[in-house]
Design an enzyme around this catalytic site. Structure first.
Site, mmCIF file in Angstrom:
data_model
loop_
_atom_site.group_PDB
_atom_site.id
_atom_site.type_symbol
_atom_site.label_atom_id
_atom_site.label_comp_id
_atom_site.label_asym_id
_atom_site.label_seq_id
_atom_site.Cartn_x
_atom_site.Cartn_y
_atom_site.Cartn_z
ATOM 1 N N HIS A 52 0.843 -1.206 0.000
ATOM 2 C CA HIS A 52 0.000 0.000 0.000
ATOM 3 C C HIS A 52 0.872 1.248 0.000
ATOM 4 C CE1 HIS A 52 -3.913 2.040 1.102
ATOM 5 N NE2 HIS A 52 -3.029 3.009 1.253
ATOM 6 N N HIS A 90 1.418 5.484 -1.920
ATOM 7 C CA HIS A 90 0.897 6.601 -2.735
ATOM 8 C C HIS A 90 2.072 7.242 -3.455
ATOM 9 C CE1 HIS A 90 -3.243 6.654 -1.060
ATOM 10 N NE2 HIS A 90 -2.626 6.047 -0.056
ATOM 11 N N GLN A 148 -9.528 9.967 -4.485
ATOM 12 C CA GLN A 148 -9.123 10.601 -3.212
ATOM 13 C C GLN A 148 -10.196 11.530 -2.633
ATOM 14 O OE1 GLN A 148 -5.636 10.999 -1.220
ATOM 15 N NE2 GLN A 148 -7.538 11.232 -0.091
ATOM 16 N N HIS A 172 -9.388 1.889 0.446
ATOM 17 C CA HIS A 172 -9.193 2.516 1.752
ATOM 18 C C HIS A 172 -10.523 2.374 2.487
ATOM 19 C CE1 HIS A 172 -5.790 4.323 -0.251
ATOM 20 N NE2 HIS A 172 -5.439 5.003 0.807
ATOM 21 N N GLU A 198 -10.761 4.431 7.600
ATOM 22 C CA GLU A 198 -9.504 5.013 8.107
ATOM 23 C C GLU A 198 -9.865 6.210 8.994
ATOM 24 O OE1 GLU A 198 -6.597 6.429 5.301
ATOM 25 O OE2 GLU A 198 -5.075 6.670 6.856
ATOM 26 N N ASP A 226 2.572 3.167 2.859
ATOM 27 C CA ASP A 226 1.540 4.178 2.629
ATOM 28 C C ASP A 226 2.127 5.484 2.106
ATOM 29 O OD1 ASP A 226 -1.008 5.158 2.460
ATOM 30 O OD2 ASP A 226 -1.339 5.397 4.607
ATOM 31 N N TRP A 242 0.940 13.718 4.160
ATOM 32 C CA TRP A 242 0.425 12.980 5.307
ATOM 33 C C TRP A 242 1.515 12.538 6.268
ATOM 34 C CZ3 TRP A 242 -1.285 12.466 0.295
ATOM 35 C CH2 TRP A 242 -2.624 12.795 0.075
HETATM 36 FE FE FE2 Z 1 -3.441 5.070 1.788
#
Ligand code: FE2
Length: 436
Positions: A61, A63, A156, A214, A217, A313, A319
């Protein structure tokens, strides 16, 4: 890529505990594994010195469209998921295909050096230009000799919340994106979230594609989207092809409800990806004390027979400002957060970034057995637990039988008065650390 000469690794140990094992790679495949193998003519021979061979790391996983963009256009002050999404929204109009591809390719170099040779990355489709999709399709093509890159079409800004997301997601799949993604907890209502799961699973069923969503979360104990995901997987016959990523709300759920939920996930053969680094950083931000850890229930999911992988991730993005593509750092954080301190638990954490993650991604020919692709690592460690403890050096990274990266062993030479010593922090007796 030209076929590499035969490669013989001598006297390594294996993650299952076998010692003094040789491995022969020929024609891009593992030809033999066992003690005392003969070297074929022209073979390159590497003395492993007892260090551990491992299949490559797999990140289930990631991005990649946002990676290495830290500080653009500003930093995340609150440290929350929601500010990260807002920040990414501020950056999106400023992105170019070249900038996204450039950062992604730089990260792929880090990945190879870390022995990370398979990555499932989500790619944002909520930009009508599909810049990130085009950039990562090109990156997938360019890194294919070294990295298996899977792309997930990720809305997203919310499938229903963003007016063009569904059409864009369809276009991304037409362009060759591999997996259907989603983000039901970001829709406006629980009902909209459930509707988005239904629409996306139906789309995946029509196209014969896997799903990786996702899901839940948040720290909301009443978030119920993974239940809907499992239900849709069963209704549409998608068993074994669906993954729920994050599932952090499960941390906060009522235990009675979870006692029903986990068997449902097992029955629907839903795979789970936990992202320990990012979620220990993002979750619990609305708590005072005690602060919840916010990672999904990894040992309980594994005990139910569910395939669980760990993902990185994010690396240096809106993030998460840290990270360097080190899946052993990910495994270490997962081990700590889930308190998987037993030897069996540590081994499970190693599996969650290697063979367990390969199962979630459906990788073919992955492993250290004869016939598998000759993709493997030589780690400066003598067991999976030691590899995690030390974030072991990747002494060699081998792809299709060819050495694609070498790293110097981590050692220190001490001068302590009249005494000299060499320290490498491993359990190996001092004085004889032969490495390639
Ligand atoms: Fe993610």
């Amino acid at each position: 890529m030209p076929t590499a000469a035969p490669l013989l690794i001598r006297r390594a140990c294996l993650p299952d505990g076998r010692q003094d094992i040789d491995l022969l790679a020929e024609g891009g495949r593992i030809a033999a594994v066992g003690p005392g193998l003969a070297a074929p003519p022209g073979a390159e021979i590497v003395e492993a010195g007892g260090w551990m061979l491992s299949p490559p790391f797999v990140d289930a996983h990631f991005h990649m469209d946002a990676t290495l963009s830290l500080g653009l256009p500003r930093l995340n002050e609150s440290g929350t998921l929601l500010e990260g999404i807002r920040l990414w929204g501020e950056l999106k109009p400023l992105l170019t295909e070249e900038a996204i591809a450039g950062r992604a390719l730089a990260y792929c170099d880090w990945a190879v050096a870390r022995g990370l040779l398979a990555i499932r990355t989500h790619v944002d489709v909520c930009d009508d230009r599909l810049l990130a999709v085009r950039a990562l399709l090109e990156v997938r093509r360019r890194v294919a000799p070294w990295i298996d890159l899977q792309l997930v079409a990720f809305p997203q800004d919310g499938l229903l919340r963003s007016p063009t997301a569904l059409a864009n997601l369809d276009r991304a799949l037409d362009l060759g994106v591999d997996v259907v993604g989603g983000i039901p907890h970001f829709e406006r209502t629980m009902a909209d979230g459930a509707e988005s799961v239904r629409l996306l699973c139906e789309l995946a069923a029509r196209r014969g594609l896997p799903v990786d969503m996702h899901c839940d979360e948040s720290d909301d104990p009443l978030s119920r989207h993974v239940e809907t995901l499992a239900c849709q997987a069963q209704r549409l016959g998608l068993q074994g092809r669906v993954t729920g990523s994050h599932l952090t709300s499960m941390h906060s759920m009522d235990n009675y409800y979870v006692s029903k939920l986990i068997p449902l996930l097992a029955e629907a053969q839903v795979h789970v990806v936990a992202n320990p680094l990012i979620n220990i950083m993002l979750q619990g931000r609305h708590d005072t004390y005690p602060k919840r850890r916010g990672m999904t229930r990894v040992p309980e999911l594994l005990a139910a027979g569910i395939h669980v992988a760990f993902g990185h991730d994010c690396v240096m993005d809106p993030w998460y400002g840290l990270g360097s593509g080190d899946m052993l750092e990910v495994a270490s954080m997962g081990l700590h957060v889930a308190q998987m301190s037993s030897l069996a638990g540590q081994r499970q954490c190693f599996d969650a970034v290697t063979c367990g993650a390969a199962r979630v991604l459906g990788l073919q020919g992955y492993g250290l057995e004869p016939g598998c692709r000759a993709d493997f690592l030589l780690l400066q460690a003598r067991s999976p637990a030691e590899a995690i403890r030390l974030r072991a050096q990747r002494l060699l990274v081998v792809r299709a039988g060819a050495i694609v990266s070498r790293m110097a062993p981590a050692t220190a030479e001490l001068s302590l008065g009249g005494r000299s010593a060499r320290v490498d922090f491993t359990s190996r007796p001092t004085g004889s650390p032969p490495t390639p």
